[in-house]
Write an enzyme that holds these catalytic residues in place. Structure first.
Site, PDB file in Angstrom:
ATOM      1  N   HIS A  28      -7.411  -4.561   9.930  1.00  0.00           N
ATOM      2  CA  HIS A  28      -7.078  -4.414   8.509  1.00  0.00           C
ATOM      3  C   HIS A  28      -5.797  -5.162   8.160  1.00  0.00           C
ATOM      4  CE1 HIS A  28      -4.706  -0.330   9.057  1.00  0.00           C
ATOM      5  NE2 HIS A  28      -3.888  -1.354   9.155  1.00  0.00           N
TER       6      HIS A  28
ATOM      7  N   GLU B  16      -9.617  -2.022   4.937  1.00  0.00           N
ATOM      8  CA  GLU B  16     -10.278  -1.611   6.172  1.00  0.00           C
ATOM      9  C   GLU B  16     -11.544  -2.448   6.392  1.00  0.00           C
ATOM     10  OE1 GLU B  16      -8.496   0.053   7.951  1.00  0.00           O
ATOM     11  OE2 GLU B  16      -7.940   2.035   7.234  1.00  0.00           O
TER      12      GLU B  16
ATOM     13  N   ASN C 111      -7.731  -2.409  13.918  1.00  0.00           N
ATOM     14  CA  ASN C 111      -9.121  -2.646  13.515  1.00  0.00           C
ATOM     15  C   ASN C 111      -9.242  -3.903  12.647  1.00  0.00           C
ATOM     16  OD1 ASN C 111      -7.940  -1.872  11.159  1.00  0.00           O
ATOM     17  ND2 ASN C 111      -9.187  -0.048  10.833  1.00  0.00           N
TER      18      ASN C 111
ATOM     19  N   ASP D 222       0.807  -1.221   0.000  1.00  0.00           N
ATOM     20  CA  ASP D 222       0.000   0.000   0.000  1.00  0.00           C
ATOM     21  C   ASP D 222       0.836   1.265   0.000  1.00  0.00           C
ATOM     22  OD1 ASP D 222       0.919  -0.505   2.577  1.00  0.00           O
ATOM     23  OD2 ASP D 222      -1.041  -1.026   3.367  1.00  0.00           O
TER      24      ASP D 222
HETATM   25  C1  F6R Z   1       1.366  -1.390   6.062  1.00  0.00           C
HETATM   26  C2  F6R Z   1       0.157  -2.180   6.191  1.00  0.00           C
HETATM   27  C3  F6R Z   1      -0.671  -2.152   7.429  1.00  0.00           C
HETATM   28  C4  F6R Z   1       0.140  -2.372   8.703  1.00  0.00           C
HETATM   29  C5  F6R Z   1      -0.748  -2.281   9.939  1.00  0.00           C
HETATM   30  C6  F6R Z   1       0.052  -2.428  11.213  1.00  0.00           C
HETATM   31  O1  F6R Z   1       1.966  -1.611   4.798  1.00  0.00           O
HETATM   32  O2  F6R Z   1      -0.184  -2.854   5.283  1.00  0.00           O
HETATM   33  O3  F6R Z   1      -1.671  -3.122   7.347  1.00  0.00           O
HETATM   34  O4  F6R Z   1       0.743  -3.634   8.636  1.00  0.00           O
HETATM   35  O5  F6R Z   1      -1.406  -1.057   9.961  1.00  0.00           O
HETATM   36  O6  F6R Z   1       0.874  -1.323  11.368  1.00  0.00           O
HETATM   37  P1  F6R Z   1       2.038  -1.334  12.449  1.00  0.00           P
HETATM   38  O7  F6R Z   1       2.993  -2.408  12.034  1.00  0.00           O
HETATM   39  O8  F6R Z   1       2.674   0.019  12.347  1.00  0.00           O
HETATM   40  O9  F6R Z   1       1.408  -1.626  13.760  1.00  0.00           O
END
Ligand code: F6R
Length: 257
Positions: free
Chosen positions: A152, A157, A150, A79
């Site tokens: 995701h 999302e 959440n 992403d």
């Molecule tokens: C980032 C991504 C997100 C993160 C998730 C956890 O490329 O795809 O799904 O893996 O938001 O973020 P952290 O690791 O910062 O807790």
């Protein structure tokens, strides 16, 4: 019909986040080397955020100290914020350069990251091309994932269904709040992102979901033991044969009980 009580057996819990991260890096290393021995490229799906930082640190160490080559590695990032300049300090382009790409011998043409400057008019076509390119290369061999609080995965999302492909998505309130500190205020956090879809992600031949720390324990518990639903996109993963959940003991605290 998916049994909501299905709890995957593919869960490995490590005492420390460093050990969990090293285990993930080791699997990636072994896969890269196996493909090199076969004279083939390997396609990796990569994540950003706090979770994979130690994985990338370990891969960089393997490159510098153990001669692990990235010459046959092709990457697709999950992403990117939208809109976002690749040169922005908080872009995922910049994140990947800082944590991995600038330290290893990746060929620049093998790096793929959704482009946060695609115009609205070309976005749908560019996202389609992103998915097609993955398919043309034979699909993703290993997909590395974190998990949002959440539920995701990527920026899929709550509400994202199994059949989603790479696309523009509105970021959830929790996601924007979690990013607010880095962006020095919620008002600076982008409202949208481009994300690989759940179908893109779940087509990978191997999926490694890494979760670290106590702040992930509630969502890890929900994703692994709650209902399998688009409200918690990570819950889709646990019925897949190619999934491996890798946790430190803090993230696994509630499922251990
Ligand atoms: C980032 C991504 C997100 C993160 C998730 C956890 O490329 O795809 O799904 O893996 O938001 O973020 P952290 O690791 O910062 O807790």
């Amino acid at each position: 019909m998916i049994d909501k009580n299905t709890l995957t057996s593919n869960i490995i819990v490590f005492a420390k986040e460093l050990d969990a991260s090293r285990a993930v890096a080791k699997q990636i290393q072994q896969a890269i080397v196996a493909k090199q021995s076969a004279g083939q490229p390997i396609v990796l799906g990569l994540a950003t955020g706090n979770t994979p930082k130690l994985v990338y640190q370990e891969l960089v160490r393997m490159h510098k100290n153990e001669g692990l080559s990235f010459e046959n590695v092709i990457t697709f990032n999950l992403d990117e914020y939208y809109p976002m300049m690749p040169s922005h300090q908080l872009s995922y382009h910049n994140f990947m350069n800082i944590h991995l790409f600038s330290h290893v011998n990746m060929l620049p043409e093998n790096i793929n990251i959704p482009y946060g400057q695609w115009s609205k008019a070309e976005l749908i076509e560019k996202c389609k091309i992103y998915d097609e390119k993955i398919q043309q290369l034979g699909g993703i061999d290993i997909q590395l994932l974190g998990i949002g609080r959440n539920g995701h995965i990527g920026f899929n999302e709550p509400g994202s269904t199994m059949d989603t492909c790479t696309r523009l998505i509105d970021l959830h309130e929790t996601t924007r709040n979690d990013a607010a500190k880095d962006f020095e205020g919620l008002h600076n956090v982008p409202y949208q992102a481009i994300t690989m879809g759940i179908q893109t992600i779940t087509s990978a031949r191997k999926i490694l979901l890494l979760a670290l720390g106590e702040r992930k324990s509630v969502i890890v518990h929900k994703a692994l033991t709650g209902e399998i639903t688009s409200d918690v996109p990570a819950s889709y993963l646990r019925v897949l044969p190619q999934i491996e959940f890798i946790f430190d003991k803090e993230a696994a605290a509630l499922i251990n009980r």
